[in-house]
Design a protein around this motif. Structure first.
Motif, PDB file in Angstrom:
ATOM      1  N   VAL A 138       0.830  -1.207   0.000  1.00  0.00           N
ATOM      2  CA  VAL A 138       0.000   0.000   0.000  1.00  0.00           C
ATOM      3  C   VAL A 138       0.866   1.258   0.000  1.00  0.00           C
ATOM      4  O   VAL A 138       0.416   2.334  -0.417  1.00  0.00           O
ATOM      5  N   LYS A 187      -3.861   1.897  -3.844  1.00  0.00           N
ATOM      6  CA  LYS A 187      -4.582   0.629  -3.808  1.00  0.00           C
ATOM      7  C   LYS A 187      -3.817  -0.467  -4.538  1.00  0.00           C
ATOM      8  O   LYS A 187      -3.936  -1.657  -4.194  1.00  0.00           O
ATOM      9  N   ASP A 188      -3.051  -0.073  -5.539  1.00  0.00           N
ATOM     10  CA  ASP A 188      -2.295  -1.033  -6.342  1.00  0.00           C
ATOM     11  C   ASP A 188      -1.023  -0.336  -6.813  1.00  0.00           C
ATOM     12  O   ASP A 188      -1.101   0.688  -7.505  1.00  0.00           O
ATOM     13  N   GLU A 193      -3.384   3.892  -8.123  1.00  0.00           N
ATOM     14  CA  GLU A 193      -4.661   4.501  -7.744  1.00  0.00           C
ATOM     15  C   GLU A 193      -4.595   4.955  -6.289  1.00  0.00           C
ATOM     16  O   GLU A 193      -4.205   4.199  -5.399  1.00  0.00           O
ATOM     17  N   HIS A 252      -5.270   5.968  -2.459  1.00  0.00           N
ATOM     18  CA  HIS A 252      -5.986   5.221  -1.420  1.00  0.00           C
ATOM     19  C   HIS A 252      -6.190   6.125  -0.193  1.00  0.00           C
ATOM     20  O   HIS A 252      -5.578   5.908   0.866  1.00  0.00           O
ATOM     21  N   GLU A 270      -8.651   6.255   1.811  1.00  0.00           N
ATOM     22  CA  GLU A 270      -9.247   5.532   2.939  1.00  0.00           C
ATOM     23  C   GLU A 270      -8.155   4.926   3.825  1.00  0.00           C
ATOM     24  O   GLU A 270      -8.273   4.907   5.060  1.00  0.00           O
ATOM     25  N   ALA A 271      -7.094   4.446   3.215  1.00  0.00           N
ATOM     26  CA  ALA A 271      -5.986   3.884   3.993  1.00  0.00           C
ATOM     27  C   ALA A 271      -5.298   4.965   4.811  1.00  0.00           C
ATOM     28  O   ALA A 271      -4.941   4.747   5.977  1.00  0.00           O
ATOM     29  N   ASN A 330      -4.294  11.057   0.090  1.00  0.00           N
ATOM     30  CA  ASN A 330      -3.745   9.715   0.308  1.00  0.00           C
ATOM     31  C   ASN A 330      -2.304   9.731   0.808  1.00  0.00           C
ATOM     32  O   ASN A 330      -1.579   8.750   0.649  1.00  0.00           O
TER      33      ASN A 330
END
Length: 450
Positions: free
Chosen positions: A370, A387-388, A393, A395, A397-398, A421
């Motif tokens: 991540v 995310k990847d 992409e 992330h 939320e993380a 992010n």
């Protein structure tokens, strides 16, 4: 040492004795909600009683490790001995006269320090203000009156403040600009060298981004209409983006070739934060004007525009100023902060923080995909979460989940980035290495718990 602890009675240790926020903070939060405007947010609603060195102590008796420094402000700690000593002495003499009415030596002494410390050996002058946004706004005023031009060029992912003009200069809409327009005119945004997300790879980013930016300026604005080009040498709120090598020198040279005032916004990156007095020194950039605030005064409100004497003197007498600009107590604090930076060699301490943090974070990246990117310099370090790793992409939320997990364990961390992010780390430069590593242990455990 009292410089590190904010007083001998503030232990440099993490201590979690209640939920975070605890019951007393929750009571104060209820009082706050009744009288403080909802638009004023807080990253972590624990109410502080004392702070210093690398910790913040709250009303419930919790002691949090500080990886935020009040957003890069308390680089020398929250109550450094020299800052307290000088500011206290000034408080006892007088709090205010207004420099525009009857001046005082402290203002002059701060300007002398700025002339000595900022890049370049040319004659320099300064004007002092209260906040970073004020400094940027006044840099634009000075550049416009000097060049007799109007257009101002800024960059993708840049952040420059919350006034009407500096909102126009800032790239990110939410939360800084949403619903607050219309904004000031004659502001133009061009690409920045964001190596991690550059389509042809970081190795091509510097020259390609510079060519794109210069092409847009030339074709869409006209170089001879541009008063100023303003850039953060390390972009702060945008995600601690270090422009790819070669980008800043090329833009600075373009400005010089076309009579454009090149402004380095060092409000977040200045005063030892990146392991140098100013981040623009990394590639030998000598800006025409440099804006400073945040770390300049150990937590008291002070800001400055410093630059070439002939540019700074372009404004007519009375054209620059403000009632509180260069407040005597804040000036005294600034002299104490600079004294502390010199005596403790905080540039070296920032470099050591980078060494420890990047080493630990690189090991985490091996375990946790991540973590897409690790970047920054000195004690201005960030990780971008994806995310990847292949698609990159974002992330957000993380980032939010990791910040929440760290907060619950007594570690204050901040998020940022255009895409929300990025976790950014801004520990006080005086933080103990044991606290630094304990904070990194908490971050690693948070990743393991995602």
């Amino acid at each position: 040492m009292t410089e590190l602890t904010g007083g001998p009675s503030l232990p440099q240790e993490r201590r979690v004795v209640t939920a975070i926020p605890g019951p007393k903070s929750l009571e104060l939060q209820a009082r706050r909600s009744a009288v403080v405007a909802a638009g004023v947010g807080s990253t972590l609603p624990v109410f502080t009683t004392r702070a210093g060195g690398g910790v913040i102590e709250d009303v419930d008796g919790n002691s949090l490790i500080d990886f935020g420094s009040g957003i890069a402000v308390t680089s020398v700690g929250n109550s450094a001995e020299a800052v307290v000593r000088r500011a206290t002495a000034q408080l006892a003499d007088f709090t205010h006269t207004c420099f525009m009415v009857t001046p005082y030596e402290g203002y002059v002494a701060v300007c002398e320090q700025l002339a000595e410390l900022t890049p370049g050996d040319h004659a320099k002058k300064s004007a002092l203000f209260n906040s970073g946004a004020e400094a940027v706004e006044n840099a634009v005023k000075i550049a416009r009156v000097h060049t007799k031009r109007q257009a101002v060029v800024v960059f993708d992912h840049g952040y420059h403040g919350r006034t009407n003009l500096t909102m126009a200069l800032t790239a990110k809409n939410m939360p800084y600009k949403q619903g607050f327009g219309p904004f000031a005119p004659e502001v133009y945004r061009v690409p920045v060298a964001y190596g991690y997300r550059w389509p042809t790879g970081p190795e091509n980013c510097g020259p390609e981004a510079a060519a794109q930016a210069i092409d847009q300026i030339t074709k869409q604005i006209g170089a001879d209409n541009v008063a100023a080009i303003i850039i953060e040498p390390v972009l702060g709120e945008g995600g601690f983006i270090e422009p790819a090598k070669g980008f800043l020198p090329r833009i600075a040279q373009f400005a010089k070739d076309n009579g454009i005032v090149f402004v380095a916004d060092e409000i977040q990156s200045g005063f030892c934060r990146t392991g140098q007095w100013f981040a623009c020194e990394d590639e030998g950039i000598v800006p025409d004007l440099i804006t400073t605030a945040k770390g300049i005064a150990g937590g008291l409100p002070l800001a400055a525009v410093t630059g070439r004497a002939e540019i700074m003197d372009s404004a007519h007498p009375g054209g620059l100023g403000g009632t509180y600009g260069g407040n005597p107590v804040a000036c005294a604090a600034a002299l104490g902060a600079i004294e502390t930076m010199r005596e403790m060699d905080l540039n070296a301490k920032a470099k050591r923080i980078e060494e420890v943090m990047k080493g630990r974070l690189a090991a985490m990246q091996e375990k946790f995909p991540v973590i897409g990117d690790i970047r920054g310099r000195g004690a201005m370090i960030a990780i971008e979460l994806v995310k990847d790793p292949a698609t990159k992409e974002a992330h957000p939320e993380a980032a939010a989940a990791l910040a929440k997990a760290c907060h619950a364990e007594g570690l204050l961390v901040l998020t940022c980035g255009t895409y929300g992010n990025v976790l950014r780390f801004l520990p006080p430069l005086v933080i103990g290495e044991d606290l630094l590593n304990e904070g990194l242990d908490i971050i690693e455990a948070a990743f393991a718990g995602l």
